[in-house]
Design a protein around this motif. Structure first.
Motif, PDB file in Angstrom:
ATOM      1  N   GLY A 105       0.894  -1.223  -0.006  1.00 48.87           N
ATOM      2  CA  GLY A 105      -0.039  -0.156   0.090  1.00 48.87           C
ATOM      3  C   GLY A 105       0.647   1.193   0.004  1.00 48.87           C
ATOM      4  N   GLY A 106       0.384   2.447  -0.694  1.00 46.53           N
ATOM      5  CA  GLY A 106       1.208   3.642  -0.706  1.00 46.53           C
ATOM      6  C   GLY A 106       0.528   4.693  -1.492  1.00 46.53           C
ATOM      7  N   HIS A 107       1.278   5.451  -2.175  1.00 46.84           N
ATOM      8  CA  HIS A 107       0.839   6.375  -3.212  1.00 46.84           C
ATOM      9  C   HIS A 107       1.510   6.331  -4.433  1.00 46.84           C
ATOM     10  CE1 HIS A 107      -1.057   8.230   0.514  1.00 46.84           C
ATOM     11  NE2 HIS A 107      -0.051   8.174   0.888  1.00 46.84           N
ATOM     12  N   ARG A 108       0.542   6.798  -5.431  1.00 47.07           N
ATOM     13  CA  ARG A 108       1.104   6.705  -6.909  1.00 47.07           C
ATOM     14  C   ARG A 108       1.215   8.135  -7.148  1.00 47.07           C
ATOM     15  NH1 ARG A 108      -1.736   3.650 -11.967  1.00 47.07           N
ATOM     16  NH2 ARG A 108      -0.473   4.860 -13.386  1.00 47.07           N
ATOM     17  N   ARG A 109       2.263   8.354  -7.887  1.00 50.58           N
ATOM     18  CA  ARG A 109       2.577   9.920  -8.672  1.00 50.58           C
ATOM     19  C   ARG A 109       2.505   9.586  -9.967  1.00 50.58           C
ATOM     20  NH1 ARG A 109       6.384  10.849  -4.512  1.00 50.58           N
ATOM     21  NH2 ARG A 109       7.863  10.980  -6.345  1.00 50.58           N
ATOM     22  N   LEU A 148      -8.957  -8.972   0.382  1.00 52.39           N
ATOM     23  CA  LEU A 148     -10.094  -8.090   0.572  1.00 52.39           C
ATOM     24  C   LEU A 148      -9.680  -7.078   1.773  1.00 52.39           C
ATOM     25  CD1 LEU A 148     -12.447  -6.766  -0.609  1.00 52.39           C
ATOM     26  CD2 LEU A 148     -13.800  -8.550   0.756  1.00 52.39           C
ATOM     27  N   ARG A 149      -9.398  -7.723   2.870  1.00 53.45           N
ATOM     28  CA  ARG A 149      -8.977  -7.266   4.021  1.00 53.45           C
ATOM     29  C   ARG A 149      -7.898  -6.308   4.025  1.00 53.45           C
ATOM     30  NH1 ARG A 149     -10.188 -12.186   6.313  1.00 53.45           N
ATOM     31  NH2 ARG A 149      -8.008 -12.719   6.566  1.00 53.45           N
ATOM     32  N   ALA A 150      -6.861  -6.580   3.172  1.00 52.49           N
ATOM     33  CA  ALA A 150      -5.811  -5.674   2.837  1.00 52.49           C
ATOM     34  C   ALA A 150      -6.158  -4.390   2.041  1.00 52.49           C
ATOM     35  CB  ALA A 150      -4.395  -6.360   2.231  1.00 52.49           C
ATOM     36  N   LEU A 151      -6.959  -4.634   1.176  1.00 51.92           N
ATOM     37  CA  LEU A 151      -7.501  -3.474   0.322  1.00 51.92           C
ATOM     38  C   LEU A 151      -8.563  -2.474   1.277  1.00 51.92           C
ATOM     39  CD1 LEU A 151      -8.340  -5.507  -3.114  1.00 51.92           C
ATOM     40  CD2 LEU A 151      -6.314  -3.821  -2.696  1.00 51.92           C
ATOM     41  N   LYS A 152      -9.154  -3.229   2.101  1.00 50.63           N
ATOM     42  CA  LYS A 152     -10.041  -2.293   2.867  1.00 50.63           C
ATOM     43  C   LYS A 152      -9.195  -1.548   3.869  1.00 50.63           C
ATOM     44  CE  LYS A 152     -14.362  -4.933   2.871  1.00 50.63           C
ATOM     45  NZ  LYS A 152     -15.397  -5.645   3.661  1.00 50.63           N
ATOM     46  N   ALA A 153      -7.850  -2.165   4.455  1.00 53.93           N
ATOM     47  CA  ALA A 153      -7.214  -1.366   5.478  1.00 53.93           C
ATOM     48  C   ALA A 153      -6.456  -0.367   4.545  1.00 53.93           C
ATOM     49  CB  ALA A 153      -6.290  -2.548   5.824  1.00 53.93           C
ATOM     50  N   ALA A 179      -8.687   2.503   4.485  1.00 56.86           N
ATOM     51  CA  ALA A 179      -9.055   3.086   5.675  1.00 56.86           C
ATOM     52  C   ALA A 179      -7.918   4.189   6.067  1.00 56.86           C
ATOM     53  CB  ALA A 179      -9.334   2.210   6.732  1.00 56.86           C
ATOM     54  N   GLU A 180      -6.666   3.606   5.466  1.00 58.18           N
ATOM     55  CA  GLU A 180      -5.486   4.490   5.747  1.00 58.18           C
ATOM     56  C   GLU A 180      -5.102   5.396   4.599  1.00 58.18           C
ATOM     57  OE1 GLU A 180      -1.962   2.138   6.737  1.00 58.18           O
ATOM     58  OE2 GLU A 180      -3.590   0.495   7.222  1.00 58.18           O
ATOM     59  N   GLU A 181      -6.072   5.631   3.811  1.00 58.62           N
ATOM     60  CA  GLU A 181      -5.981   6.603   2.589  1.00 58.62           C
ATOM     61  C   GLU A 181      -4.881   6.139   1.511  1.00 58.62           C
ATOM     62  OE1 GLU A 181      -6.575  10.673   3.775  1.00 58.62           O
ATOM     63  OE2 GLU A 181      -8.635  10.359   4.558  1.00 58.62           O
ATOM     64  N   LEU A 182      -4.741   4.891   1.507  1.00 58.28           N
ATOM     65  CA  LEU A 182      -3.671   4.380   0.593  1.00 58.28           C
ATOM     66  C   LEU A 182      -4.385   3.847  -0.528  1.00 58.28           C
ATOM     67  CD1 LEU A 182      -1.189   2.967   3.384  1.00 58.28           C
ATOM     68  CD2 LEU A 182      -1.004   5.041   2.162  1.00 58.28           C
ATOM     69  N   ASP A 183      -3.475   3.617  -1.441  1.00 57.71           N
ATOM     70  CA  ASP A 183      -3.617   2.940  -2.581  1.00 57.71           C
ATOM     71  C   ASP A 183      -2.987   1.442  -2.835  1.00 57.71           C
ATOM     72  OD1 ASP A 183      -5.441   4.931  -3.617  1.00 57.71           O
ATOM     73  OD2 ASP A 183      -3.431   5.958  -4.261  1.00 57.71           O
TER      74      ASP A 183
END
Length: 139
Positions: free
Chosen positions: A28-32, A67-72, A75-79
């Motif tokens: 999980g993280g951010h994409r630019r 699915l749990r990882a994607l939901k987490a 919730a953390e505003e990560l992609d």
């Protein structure tokens, strides 16, 4: 792709837990940016159970855990910025199965346990993604 050293170590620890089986996980993280020129900043790692019928040769993330990882992440505003798995006997390039089953538009990291190398690739095309291990701790 920017991967903090602490998550690089966690990825390798996961891969080495059961070196005869492929591991699998999500990043999980951010994409630019977009396309092959995107920069992927990894902030967290989610190890997932491998439920593939032949885990010594392939991986399949357990769907509920993914699915749990994607939901987490949400919730953390990560992609979702990447997926990773290991190749117990190498090589550090995508296998035909990896290319055929790739379904997310994110880099796929492959940890080659035989050589100790980690590579990142856009799949299904197989283009290499620059991977930089950073000193920065995940924010």
């Amino acid at each position: 792709m920017h991967l903090p050293a602490s998550l690089h170590a966690a990825l390798w620890a996961h891969a080495r837990q059961d070196p005869a089986r492929e591991c699998v996980g999500a990043l999980g993280g951010h994409r630019r940016g977009s396309g092959l020129n995107a920069v992927w900043d990894v902030r967290t790692l989610y190890p997932l159970p491998n439920i593939a019928p032949r885990p010594d040769r392939e991986y399949l993330a357990e769907p509920r855990a993914l699915l749990r990882a994607l939901k987490a992440m949400r919730a953390e505003e990560l992609d979702l910025v990447g997926l990773y798995h290991s190749h117990p006997r190498g090589p550090q390039v995508p296998s035909a199965t990896d290319l055929r089953l790739a379904s997310y538009e994110v880099p796929y990291l492959i940890a080659d346990l035989r050589s100790g190398q980690l590579g990142a690739f856009h799949l299904p095309g197989g283009q290499r993604v620059p991977l930089r291990i950073t000193d920065a701790a995940p924010a």
